[in-house]
Design a protein around this motif. Structure first.
Motif, short mmCIF file in Angstrom:
data_model
loop_
_atom_site.label_atom_id
_atom_site.label_comp_id
_atom_site.label_asym_id
_atom_site.label_seq_id
_atom_site.Cartn_x
_atom_site.Cartn_y
_atom_site.Cartn_z
N VAL A 39 0.86 -1.09 -0.06
CA VAL A 39 -0.04 -0.07 0.04
C VAL A 39 0.99 1.24 0.16
CG1 VAL A 39 -1.61 1.24 1.29
CG2 VAL A 39 -1.78 -1.19 1.23
N SER A 40 0.54 2.08 -1.02
CA SER A 40 1.25 3.35 -0.97
C SER A 40 0.35 4.50 -0.86
CB SER A 40 2.37 3.64 -2.14
OG SER A 40 3.41 2.32 -2.28
N LEU A 41 0.96 5.62 -0.31
CA LEU A 41 -0.06 6.92 -0.16
C LEU A 41 0.63 8.04 -0.89
CD1 LEU A 41 -2.77 7.27 1.43
CD2 LEU A 41 -1.55 7.92 3.41
N TRP A 42 0.13 8.62 -2.03
CA TRP A 42 0.71 9.79 -2.57
C TRP A 42 -0.08 11.28 -2.54
CZ3 TRP A 42 4.59 7.90 -5.55
CH2 TRP A 42 4.63 6.65 -5.89
N ASP A 44 0.55 15.77 -3.07
CA ASP A 44 1.05 16.78 -3.85
C ASP A 44 0.77 16.34 -5.28
OD1 ASP A 44 2.08 18.22 -1.93
OD2 ASP A 44 4.28 17.66 -1.92
N ASN A 45 -0.28 16.15 -5.77
CA ASN A 45 -0.75 15.89 -6.93
C ASN A 45 -0.20 14.43 -7.36
OD1 ASN A 45 -2.66 17.88 -7.47
ND2 ASN A 45 -0.86 19.33 -7.75
N GLU A 46 -0.06 13.47 -6.41
CA GLU A 46 0.51 12.13 -6.51
C GLU A 46 2.11 12.35 -7.33
OE1 GLU A 46 -2.09 9.78 -9.25
OE2 GLU A 46 -3.78 11.16 -8.71
N GLN A 47 2.75 13.33 -6.87
CA GLN A 47 4.11 13.52 -7.03
C GLN A 47 4.79 13.04 -5.79
OE1 GLN A 47 5.28 14.67 -10.37
NE2 GLN A 47 3.10 14.25 -10.66
N LYS A 48 4.46 12.86 -4.70
CA LYS A 48 5.26 12.61 -3.75
C LYS A 48 4.72 11.35 -2.66
CE LYS A 48 6.79 14.89 0.65
NZ LYS A 48 6.61 15.89 1.59
N LYS A 49 5.48 10.33 -2.62
CA LYS A 49 4.98 9.24 -1.66
C LYS A 49 5.02 9.70 -0.23
CE LYS A 49 6.07 4.81 -2.64
NZ LYS A 49 6.74 3.85 -2.74
N ILE A 50 4.02 9.61 0.46
CA ILE A 50 4.12 10.00 2.01
C ILE A 50 4.15 8.95 2.85
CG2 ILE A 50 3.26 12.43 1.38
CD1 ILE A 50 0.70 11.38 2.49
N GLY A 51 3.81 7.72 2.19
CA GLY A 51 3.91 6.66 3.40
C GLY A 51 3.65 5.22 2.33
N SER A 52 3.75 4.14 3.20
CA SER A 52 3.96 2.74 2.57
C SER A 52 3.82 1.59 3.60
CB SER A 52 4.90 2.50 1.53
OG SER A 52 6.10 2.39 2.12
N ALA A 53 3.19 0.69 3.15
CA ALA A 53 3.08 -0.56 4.40
C ALA A 53 2.67 -1.78 3.64
CB ALA A 53 1.88 -0.35 5.36
N VAL A 54 2.94 -2.80 3.93
CA VAL A 54 2.42 -4.14 3.53
C VAL A 54 1.35 -4.77 4.14
CG1 VAL A 54 3.24 -6.45 3.00
CG2 VAL A 54 4.89 -4.59 2.76
N ILE A 55 0.38 -5.13 3.63
CA ILE A 55 -0.83 -5.66 4.03
C ILE A 55 -0.36 -7.07 4.65
CG2 ILE A 55 -3.14 -6.43 3.63
CD1 ILE A 55 -3.24 -4.64 1.23
N LYS A 56 -0.89 -7.13 6.03
CA LYS A 56 -0.55 -8.45 6.72
C LYS A 56 -1.90 -8.79 7.57
CE LYS A 56 4.25 -7.90 7.37
NZ LYS A 56 5.48 -7.59 8.20
N ASN A 57 -2.59 -9.94 7.38
CA ASN A 57 -3.88 -10.34 8.01
C ASN A 57 -4.86 -9.28 7.72
OD1 ASN A 57 -2.46 -12.45 9.56
ND2 ASN A 57 -1.73 -10.78 11.22
N ASN A 58 -4.80 -9.12 6.40
CA ASN A 58 -5.93 -8.02 5.81
C ASN A 58 -5.80 -6.58 6.41
OD1 ASN A 58 -7.17 -11.20 5.82
ND2 ASN A 58 -7.30 -9.90 3.75
N SER A 59 -4.75 -6.34 7.06
CA SER A 59 -4.72 -5.09 7.74
C SER A 59 -3.47 -4.24 7.31
CB SER A 59 -4.97 -5.04 9.13
OG SER A 59 -5.97 -5.87 9.66
N PHE A 60 -3.51 -3.06 7.36
CA PHE A 60 -2.13 -2.19 7.29
C PHE A 60 -2.48 -0.85 8.32
CE2 PHE A 60 -4.75 -0.39 3.96
CZ PHE A 60 -4.66 0.94 4.11
N GLN A 61 -1.23 -0.35 8.39
CA GLN A 61 -1.35 1.03 9.14
C GLN A 61 -0.11 2.08 8.35
OE1 GLN A 61 -0.36 1.29 13.53
NE2 GLN A 61 -2.40 2.46 13.46
N ILE A 62 -0.47 3.32 8.22
CA ILE A 62 0.39 4.16 7.98
C ILE A 62 0.13 5.42 8.85
CG2 ILE A 62 0.99 5.80 5.87
CD1 ILE A 62 0.21 3.54 4.12
#
Length: 395
Positions: A39-42, A44-62
């Protein structure tokens, strides 16, 4: 002196820290295929990635920090290098505090829109900004549904036949006339939302869309100034407000009532001329149209332009087309293929040409209707909108 500088630096750092607001995005993505995806969070008009995580047990947190609520895009991908056709993506407003996102991996919107695939946006809870956006969308749902149906009718009954050389002009105008009151209602509701929520980022973004021409109606210079007055007290000095000011300055240059902007272009012999020097002076109405040979919608509009030109050229109407083709051969080949017999010019540097930058052209076709005084009187002159305008103006 060094101590003073250190004190000032620390004070600035404190101000920056206080200006930012923390958020925690907790996601719940159901479905067997979800686990292991990134999972990635973008922002600034999708120009900047502000966080990411891998889904585990159907959950993630950023977790992170933002200055103000912001429209972000979330992407879910098997791997970062995987085919984007396999990705899921959706936009929502990220806000401070605890925000929850939930959905099923099989029904979330795809990265590239595909009408044959599920398109169920994730549920967002805990974001005040998203709640406001949902409130606005609910208020115009009925009108949007009617407009969607009318738009499909316009496509089937007017646009597609026009591409094949059959011009159902009366029907096209009739559908546009049916659309008008619904567009007016949507515009009025959006304007009321903006005036009632001057501190909301959602309202500021909606105003920006209007200024950039993505709304239901073209804004006047007076309305643009009203928008600045609405947002200035709450947003003065912030980048988002400065961006709105910049967009309004550009939009005013081509707003209804403004005179056409001059700029260098090339004629068919390769001579450099100024637009105002070659602009027709003996016509009542002139369509100023920007296009390119590689632009599918532009080429699709040309049969209609041929028809409109033939119908109205002896009634005081003319067309000036400016190609943004960077290759002369492509431009001239398309002109010959399309039998474009009206005034033709070329801006060889494409979107980077002075004339395109003057008009702040972000996409083509781009068409304005101009009167005999060189004054802009209509925007968005495509399809039956042009026929409708000419009929109204010549009554």
């Amino acid at each position: 002196m060094k101590k003073l500088f250190l004190t000032l630096s620390c004070s600035a750092l404190v101000l920056i820290t206080y200006a930012q607001q923390t958020y925690s995005l907790a996601g719940k993505i159901r479905g067997e295929k979800a686990n292991g995806q990134t999972v990635s969070l973008w922002a600034d008009n999708e120009q900047k990635k502000i966080g990411s995580a891998v889904i585990k047990n159907n959950s993630f947190q950023i977790k992170g920090a933002i200055h103000d609520p912001e429209l972000v895009r979330i992407t879910i991908a098997p791997t970062e290098n995987s085919d984007k056709k396999l990705w899921k993506a959706s936009h929502f407003y990220l806000d401070k505090g605890n925000v929850q996102l939930s959905g099923h991996i099989d029904s979330l919107p795809s990265y590239y829109y595909n009408p044959n695939l599920p398109n169920q946006k994730p549920i967002i809870e805990g974001s005040r900004a998203q709640s406001l956006a949902d409130q606005l969308n609910r208020s115009i749902t009925d009108q949007k549904q009617v407009l969607s149906k009318l738009d499909k009718a316009y496509m089937q009954e007017y646009h597609l036949p026009a591409i094949d050389g059959k011009f159902n002009t009366d029907r096209g105008i009739a559908i546009l006339e049916k659309m008008a009151p619904y567009k007016k209602t949507v515009f009025e509701k959006k304007w009321a939302f903006i005036t009632n929520n001057p501190t909301a980022r959602v309202a500021l973004d909606e105003a920006s869309y209007m200024v950039m021409g993505y709304g239901e109606e073209s804004l006047s210079k007076i309305q643009m100034d009203e928008l600045l007055q609405i947002f200035e007290p709450s947003w003065h000095g912030k980048k988002t407000f400065i961006d709105l000011q910049t967009a309004i300055t550009k939009a005013k240059a081509t707003a209804i009532g403004s005179n056409i902007l001059d700029g260098p272009i090339l004629d068919k012999e390769g001579n450099k001329v100024q637009l105002t020097s070659v602009f027709p002076k003996d016509k009542k109405y002139i369509l100023l149209e920007f296009w390119a040979s590689w632009c599918g919608p532009c080429r699709g509009e040309i049969p209609h332009l041929r028809h409109t030109y033939a119908t109205w050229k002896d009634k005081g109407f003319d067309i000036v087309s400016i190609s943004l083709d960077e290759k002369e051969t492509d431009w001239k080949k398309a002109m010959a293929e399309e039998n474009m017999v009206w005034h033709q010019y070329n801006a060889r540097e494409g979107f980077n040409s002075k004339i395109a930058e003057s008009y702040d052209i972000q996409g083509i076709p781009y068409a304005l209707l101009i009167d005999s005084n060189g004054t802009i009187i209509k925007h968005g002159m495509r399809g039956a909108s042009l026929d409708q305008a000419l009929e109204e103006l010549t009554r």
